[in-house]
Design a protein around this motif. Structure first.
Motif: not given
Ligand SMILES: NC(=O)c1ccc[n+]([C@@H]2O[C@H](COP(=O)([O-])OP(=O)(O)OC[C@H]3O[C@@H](n4cnc5c(N)ncnc54)[C@H](O)[C@@H]3O)[C@@H](O)[C@H]2O)c1
Ligand SMILES: Nc1ncnc2c1ncn2[C@@H]1O[C@H](COP(=O)(O)OP(=O)(O)OP(=O)(O)O)[C@@H](O)[C@H]1O
Length: 351
Positions: A12-14, A63-71, A91-96
């Motif tokens: 929600g912060g993005r 469905v996750t909308l964010g980065g790895d932490g959100t996933f 997200g910033r990295v988006g590895f997952l």
């Protein structure tokens, strides 16, 4: 694969994530698919995965909308219900995360039309000598962290509990279970057992058990091996151990890794996928093992794990190697592989 209901976990912060959530809700409305927001950061208290999924009406796709932490937060919820999880990369990295935000509608179409693969990923769970709880006074310190804490994990009532085998706790980790020093100035002393046998006693900042998925997260930062997410196993990695033996050990998927806090050690914090879930005192132990349940992650095509590793981790080539030549593809993929290579995982061939 019929999807009747979507649960949305949004960073929600993005702003881009909030906009992508609107696109998902619109898609759901157009296709008469139910949709509910799962606000894991709700003001006040956080809820167990069971409560979150119940109040979202038991979605069969998260469905996750964010980065790895959100996933990771969405994966915890999806695993509770054996639901599918689809990560949209904001997200910033988006590895997952699997799909870029621009492809979110196409991805939902693919799920609906069953043009997807479902990748099964190992999850970790644990038994402990006692229930895990975070002391009330620690909550105040967490205001420097990421907001409200999860409630204490419940005991898995479907399991036999107690006696020498400890309490079976309802936790699932996609990345890792970490036991780390609680006080900045006091390392933890921990006996580490693999498959029930003592490996060694460690004095360290932290000790962690990672899945293959989690091998590229904290374990990687601590010098651990990169493990293909298609491999099975548990990676034990010490963080800054004050001893000569500082290597990771990769255990077989049916070998538990147990960590017992020694008598005169400082207290230790237990984090599951980066979230603080409890505190261990001297004498307490946890046994970490592969959960019978697996994560079902949506894949829109074959996963290029090593390409992603090179790209997202900014892997650079040796300067001398660059001067010495260019890396051409190893094998041509213009023709089908010969019979002796036909069983191997290779880039897709023609057609
Ligand atoms: N020194 C470290 O690298 C360190 C320290 C603490 C926790 N962590 C990791 O952070 C994870 C929680 O992630 P978060 O996003 O909520 O916290 P965070 O924002 O602190 O994430 C740490 C970084 O790890 C990346 N990451 C997370 N999972 C990954 C994976 N499987 N492969 C590659 N990169 C990954 C994230 O994108 C982020 O850049 C924990 O499971 C733990 O592995 C890393
Ligand atoms: N719905 C929300 N309401 C309020 N804050 C939110 C919401 N969703 C996310 N946040 C904030 O965003 C933070 C998420 O940070 P986190 O590092 O886990 O993001 P991420 O998905 O891993 O993305 P990144 O790759 O950029 O780190 C949370 O700590 C929380 O403060």
């Amino acid at each position: 694969m019929t999807v009747n209901r979507v649960g949305l976990v949004v960073h929600g912060g993005r702003a881009e994530a909030v906009a992508a959530a609107r696109a998902v809700r619109a898609w759901c409305a157009e296709h008469a698919v139910g949709c509910a927001d799962i606000d894991v950061w709700q003001e006040g208290a956080r809820h167990s995965a069971r409560e979150e999924m119940d109040s979202a009406g038991d979605p069969d796709l998260v469905v996750t909308l964010g980065g790895d932490g959100t996933f990771l937060r969405g994966a915890r919820l999806a695993a509770e219900n054996d639901a599918l999880v689809l990560g949209v990369d904001l997200g910033r990295v988006g590895f997952l995360t699997e799909v870029p935000a621009t492809a979110v509608r196409a991805a939902l179409d693919a799920v609906r039309e069953e043009r997807i693969d479902v990748e099964s990923r190992m999850l970790l769970t644990l038994r402990a000598s006692c229930r895990l709880e975070v002391p009330a006074q620690m909550e105040a310190l967490l205001r420097y962290g990421r907001g409200p804490m999860l409630p204490p994990p419940r005991v898995r009532t479907e399991c036999e509990v107690g006696g020498d085998w400890g309490v079976a706790l309802n936790v699932t980790a996609l990345n890792d279970v970490v036991v780390e020093k609680l006080a900045r100035d006091r390392q933890v002393s921990v006996a580490v057992y693999l498959a029930g046998r003592l490996l060694a006693c460690y004095s360290a900042d932290a000790l962690l058990v990672a899945t293959p998925t989690g091998s590229t997260a904290y374990s990687f930062a601590a010098g651990g091996p990169v493990v293909s997410p298609r491999a099975e196993g548990l990676v034990f990695t010490p963080v800054a151990p004050h001893m000569v033996f500082n290597r990771s050990v990769v255990a077989a998927p049916d070998e538990p890794v147990a960590l017992r806090v020694l008598e005169r050690s400082g207290q230790a914090a237990v984090s599951i996928d980066g979230q603080l879930r409890g505190v261990l005192s001297p004498g307490d132990w946890i046994g970490v093992y592969a959960a019978p349940r697996r994560l079902k992650a949506v894949r829109l095509g074959p996963t290029d794990f090593y390409g992603r590793l090179r790209e997202r981790m900014n892997l650079t080539d040796a300067p001398a190697a660059l001067a010495d030549g260019q890396a051409a593809p190893l094998w041509p993929v213009r023709t089908p592989p010969p019979e002796d290579l036909a069983h191997l995982a290779l880039p897709p061939g023609p057609g």
